[in-house]
Write an enzyme that holds these catalytic residues in place. Structure first.
Site, PDB file in Angstrom:
ATOM      1  N   LYS A 219      74.747 -38.540   5.440  1.00 49.87           N
ATOM      2  CA  LYS A 219      73.842 -39.349   4.600  1.00 49.87           C
ATOM      3  C   LYS A 219      72.868 -38.436   3.876  1.00 49.87           C
ATOM      4  CE  LYS A 219      70.107 -41.171   6.628  1.00 49.87           C
ATOM      5  NZ  LYS A 219      68.800 -40.864   6.045  1.00 49.87           N
ATOM      6  N   ASN A 220      72.312 -37.453   4.595  1.00 48.70           N
ATOM      7  CA  ASN A 220      71.265 -36.615   4.009  1.00 48.70           C
ATOM      8  C   ASN A 220      71.799 -35.520   3.092  1.00 48.70           C
ATOM      9  OD1 ASN A 220      69.450 -38.251   5.247  1.00 48.70           O
ATOM     10  ND2 ASN A 220      68.976 -36.848   6.918  1.00 48.70           N
TER      11      ASN A 220
ATOM     12  N   CYS B  98      55.929 -44.048   6.207  1.00 47.53           N
ATOM     13  CA  CYS B  98      56.978 -44.831   6.870  1.00 47.53           C
ATOM     14  C   CYS B  98      56.704 -44.761   8.373  1.00 47.53           C
ATOM     15  CB  CYS B  98      58.361 -44.291   6.521  1.00 47.53           C
ATOM     16  SG  CYS B  98      58.702 -42.747   7.313  1.00 47.53           S
TER      17      CYS B  98
ATOM     18  N   ARG C 177      54.350 -38.662   5.395  1.00 48.90           N
ATOM     19  CA  ARG C 177      55.454 -38.116   4.584  1.00 48.90           C
ATOM     20  C   ARG C 177      55.036 -37.910   3.122  1.00 48.90           C
ATOM     21  NH1 ARG C 177      61.078 -40.492   6.389  1.00 48.90           N
ATOM     22  NH2 ARG C 177      61.776 -38.486   5.583  1.00 48.90           N
TER      23      ARG C 177
ATOM     24  N   ASP D  24      65.867 -35.254  13.939  1.00 49.22           N
ATOM     25  CA  ASP D  24      66.640 -36.502  13.816  1.00 49.22           C
ATOM     26  C   ASP D  24      67.456 -36.809  15.064  1.00 49.22           C
ATOM     27  OD1 ASP D  24      67.390 -36.137  10.262  1.00 49.22           O
ATOM     28  OD2 ASP D  24      65.576 -36.710  11.344  1.00 49.22           O
TER      29      ASP D  24
ATOM     30  N   ARG E 101      71.077 -48.248   7.908  1.00 46.27           N
ATOM     31  CA  ARG E 101      70.679 -47.294   6.862  1.00 46.27           C
ATOM     32  C   ARG E 101      71.451 -45.992   7.004  1.00 46.27           C
ATOM     33  NH1 ARG E 101      64.388 -46.843   5.607  1.00 46.27           N
ATOM     34  NH2 ARG E 101      65.369 -45.272   4.294  1.00 46.27           N
TER      35      ARG E 101
HETATM   36  C1  EPZ Z   1      64.699 -34.882   5.383  1.00 47.77           C
HETATM   37  O1  EPZ Z   1      63.504 -35.590   5.110  1.00 47.77           O
HETATM   38  C2  EPZ Z   1      65.643 -35.905   5.992  1.00 47.77           C
HETATM   39  N1  EPZ Z   1      65.894 -36.982   5.033  1.00 47.77           N
HETATM   40  C3  EPZ Z   1      65.008 -36.479   7.263  1.00 47.77           C
HETATM   41  O2  EPZ Z   1      65.973 -37.371   7.853  1.00 47.77           O
HETATM   42  C4  EPZ Z   1      64.756 -35.330   8.246  1.00 47.77           C
HETATM   43  O3  EPZ Z   1      64.122 -35.836   9.394  1.00 47.77           O
HETATM   44  C5  EPZ Z   1      63.852 -34.282   7.566  1.00 47.77           C
HETATM   45  O4  EPZ Z   1      64.469 -33.836   6.337  1.00 47.77           O
HETATM   46  C6  EPZ Z   1      63.612 -33.069   8.450  1.00 47.77           C
HETATM   47  O5  EPZ Z   1      64.836 -32.487   8.782  1.00 47.77           O
HETATM   48  C7  EPZ Z   1      66.722 -36.738   3.998  1.00 47.77           C
HETATM   49  O6  EPZ Z   1      67.256 -35.652   3.833  1.00 47.77           O
HETATM   50  C8  EPZ Z   1      66.943 -37.881   3.055  1.00 47.77           C
HETATM   51  P1  EPZ Z   1      60.829 -32.618   5.063  1.00 47.77           P
HETATM   52  P2  EPZ Z   1      62.334 -34.883   4.215  1.00 47.77           P
HETATM   53  O7  EPZ Z   1      60.366 -32.599   3.660  1.00 47.77           O
HETATM   54  O8  EPZ Z   1      62.949 -34.071   3.145  1.00 47.77           O
HETATM   55  C9  EPZ Z   1      56.146 -32.709   5.555  1.00 47.77           C
HETATM   56  C10 EPZ Z   1      66.736 -39.359   8.848  1.00 47.77           C
HETATM   57  O9  EPZ Z   1      66.479 -39.934   9.909  1.00 47.77           O
HETATM   58  N2  EPZ Z   1      56.102 -32.659   4.095  1.00 47.77           N
HETATM   59  O10 EPZ Z   1      61.622 -31.480   5.594  1.00 47.77           O
HETATM   60  O11 EPZ Z   1      61.377 -35.936   3.831  1.00 47.77           O
HETATM   61  C11 EPZ Z   1      56.710 -34.035   6.072  1.00 47.77           C
HETATM   62  O12 EPZ Z   1      55.704 -35.010   6.126  1.00 47.77           O
HETATM   63  C12 EPZ Z   1      65.624 -38.768   7.998  1.00 47.77           C
HETATM   64  O13 EPZ Z   1      67.907 -39.208   8.379  1.00 47.77           O
HETATM   65  C13 EPZ Z   1      54.877 -32.497   3.463  1.00 47.77           C
HETATM   66  O14 EPZ Z   1      53.834 -32.402   4.107  1.00 47.77           O
HETATM   67  O15 EPZ Z   1      61.682 -33.954   5.313  1.00 47.77           O
HETATM   68  C14 EPZ Z   1      57.220 -33.651   7.428  1.00 47.77           C
HETATM   69  O16 EPZ Z   1      56.146 -33.666   8.348  1.00 47.77           O
HETATM   70  C15 EPZ Z   1      64.250 -38.988   8.636  1.00 47.77           C
HETATM   71  N3  EPZ Z   1      54.836 -32.445   2.103  1.00 47.77           N
HETATM   72  C16 EPZ Z   1      57.712 -32.213   7.234  1.00 47.77           C
HETATM   73  O17 EPZ Z   1      57.085 -31.736   6.044  1.00 47.77           O
HETATM   74  C17 EPZ Z   1      55.971 -32.535   1.347  1.00 47.77           C
HETATM   75  O18 EPZ Z   1      55.879 -32.479   0.103  1.00 47.77           O
HETATM   76  C18 EPZ Z   1      59.215 -32.081   7.047  1.00 47.77           C
HETATM   77  O19 EPZ Z   1      59.573 -32.928   5.993  1.00 47.77           O
HETATM   78  C19 EPZ Z   1      57.218 -32.704   2.007  1.00 47.77           C
HETATM   79  C20 EPZ Z   1      57.252 -32.755   3.374  1.00 47.77           C
END
Ligand code: EPZ
Length: 418
Positions: free
Chosen positions: A22-23, A116, A121, A305, A397
């Site tokens: 999915k990701n 969420c 996020r 995850d 989802r």
């Molecule tokens: C991706 O989310 C995945 N989703 C998430 O999977 C996964 O948990 C996550 O990566 C971490 O591996 C998709 O790929 C669609 P991040 P993403 O940006 O890109 C903070 C699932 O269950 N952050 O690596 O949103 C954020 O808040 C989902 O399939 C900022 O602060 O994750 C988090 O604490 C859930 N500012 C951390 O970084 C930003 O601009 C990691 O987030 C971006 C992120």
């Protein structure tokens, strides 16, 4: 709303086909907006997040056509560069269309995603990356309003932390920037490397995806492309836990051991056997489960995850497990629901102490987010009596036909339509 009814006690045996990731699919669908030529994607999982993202690109004017095992997105005629709050509210990954729209048209208006169940996020790193490439970015009435005068310019983009989404945003934007872009502290997830492979098939020139340093040569000449997405390592890890928690044996067809090293290490530490087969990998547990300490980290560390799923597994192990969540600030929504099944866990901030040896008993439980909901299903597989999991839309989802795949391996599970 649909519910799942599970009667615990069955050891799972057999084979599970792992679907496309999915990701990996979500950013690839967004990336189709970059090119005036068709992008054919195969191995898309049939999950609602993918359907949602296909609807989003269609709302922008892309033509989405389905065949038996492939979906083609033709973004030749894009009409709208705006994505509404209602669309983004439903799925925060929609923010991934910001970079393609800006990179191709020099303008984009995408709603700021809300928080969420697992945290605030924010998307500040996405915005900073685009600004580093020369974009003008304002926040107006909850919208990210981005524009460029004369296009983006290649630059060094240093991410404060290896954000998956921000890395994907920077990589997609850099494909049309003038000159070379260097992305440092990039996320190394396999889904990032798969997006790079998809963009390369479309005509982009990218090196180093999957490492902390990615180089993108801009001013791409686009071409029609076809891409087969990688299998879902999180789905594979989820079914590995299903085999381990029930004391069974499952072959996970299409799973790739090389993307799951930290998961395999955690399983083996808990007394689970994992070995490669010519179709994927086999997971088996016939001895006692042992508690183990886990810390979630960016790839190649243990994936956040799979944290909820391993908490359910740890509940059934001998001894205690300390589980630290370091990626999201509040990813323990599954804890109160698991406790209703008899899981013995106490929380201290972002650390959970799971005392093992629980004898779980079935109950009505509520899904809150995608991975929390599947941890309830896993616990239900070994809970005495009947467990009802409500709010299945969370599960749908990200898991394709979960109840059917589990039933084929011997689980006593059925989907009850409202
Ligand atoms: C991706 O989310 C995945 N989703 C998430 O999977 C996964 O948990 C996550 O990566 C971490 O591996 C998709 O790929 C669609 P991040 P993403 O940006 O890109 C903070 C699932 O269950 N952050 O690596 O949103 C954020 O808040 C989902 O399939 C900022 O602060 O994750 C988090 O604490 C859930 N500012 C951390 O970084 C930003 O601009 C990691 O987030 C971006 C992120």
């Amino acid at each position: 709303m649909d519910r799942l009814r599970i009667v615990g006690g069955q050891r799972l045996q057999g084979a599970v086909t792992i679907s496309g990731a999915k990701n990996a699919a979500l950013p690839q669908i967004a990336a189709a907006l970059l090119s005036p030529y068709p992008l054919e994607l195969t191995n898309l999982p049939q999950v609602s997040d993918v359907e949602n993202m296909l609807n989003v690109v269609a709302l922008h004017g892309a033509e989405v056509s389905r065949a038996a095992h492939s979906t083609t997105i033709d973004a030749r005629a894009i009409l709208s560069k705006e994505t509404s709050y209602d669309t983004v509210r439903r799925m925060r990954a929609t923010v991934l269309v910001l970079a393609p729209l800006l990179a191709r048209f020099g303008e984009a208006r995408v709603s700021l995603p809300g928080g969420c169940a697992i945290g605030a996020r924010p998307v500040d790193m996405h915005i900073k990356a685009l600004a580093a490439l020369g974009a003008e970015i304002d926040i107006e009435n909850g919208l990210i309003v981005a524009s460029t005068n004369g296009g983006l310019t290649g630059a060094r983009v240093v991410l404060p932390s290896p954000s998956v989404g921000a890395t994907e945003t920077a990589m997609m934007a850099a494909t049309t920037a003038k000159g070379e872009t260097e992305i440092l502290n990039a996320a190394r997830e396999p889904e990032v490397a798969d997006l790079a492979a998809c963009l390369t098939a479309m005509g982009a020139r990218i090196e180093g995806a999957g490492t902390h340093r990615i180089l993108v040569e801009g001013s791409t000449t686009w071409q029609p492309a076809k891409h087969h997405g990688i299998p879902d390592r999180i789905e594979a890890g989820t079914y590995a836990v299903a085999a381990a928690i029930t004391g069974g044996m499952l072959e996970l067809t299409n799973a790739r051991l090389e993307n799951m090293a930290s998961v395999v290490q955690a399983l083996e530490a808990m007394g689970v056997s994992v070995w490669p087969s010519d179709r994927g990998l086999v997971v088996s547990r016939d001895g006692p489960l042992k508690g183990a300490d886990l810390t979630t980290e960016p790839y190649p560390g243990f994936p956040t995850d799979l944290q909820a799923q391993f908490m359910a597994l740890a509940a059934c192990a001998e001894g205690a497990s300390l589980i630290r969540e370091t990626v999201f600030e509040s990813r323990f929504m599954h804890v109160p629901e698991l406790m209703r099944l008899g899981v013995n866990v106490s929380l201290q901030g972002t650390t959970a102490l799971v005392r093992g040896g629980a004898k779980l008993k079935g109950a009505q439980v509520m899904a809150t987010d995608l991975r929390a909901s599947v941890s309830l299903v896993l616990a239900g597989l070994v809970s005495e009596g009947e467990t009802i999991v409500n709010r299945l839309y969370h599960l749908d989802r990200g898991y394709e036909q979960l109840d059917r795949k589990l039933k084929l391996c011997g689980a006593d599970i059925e989907r009850l339509s409202a």
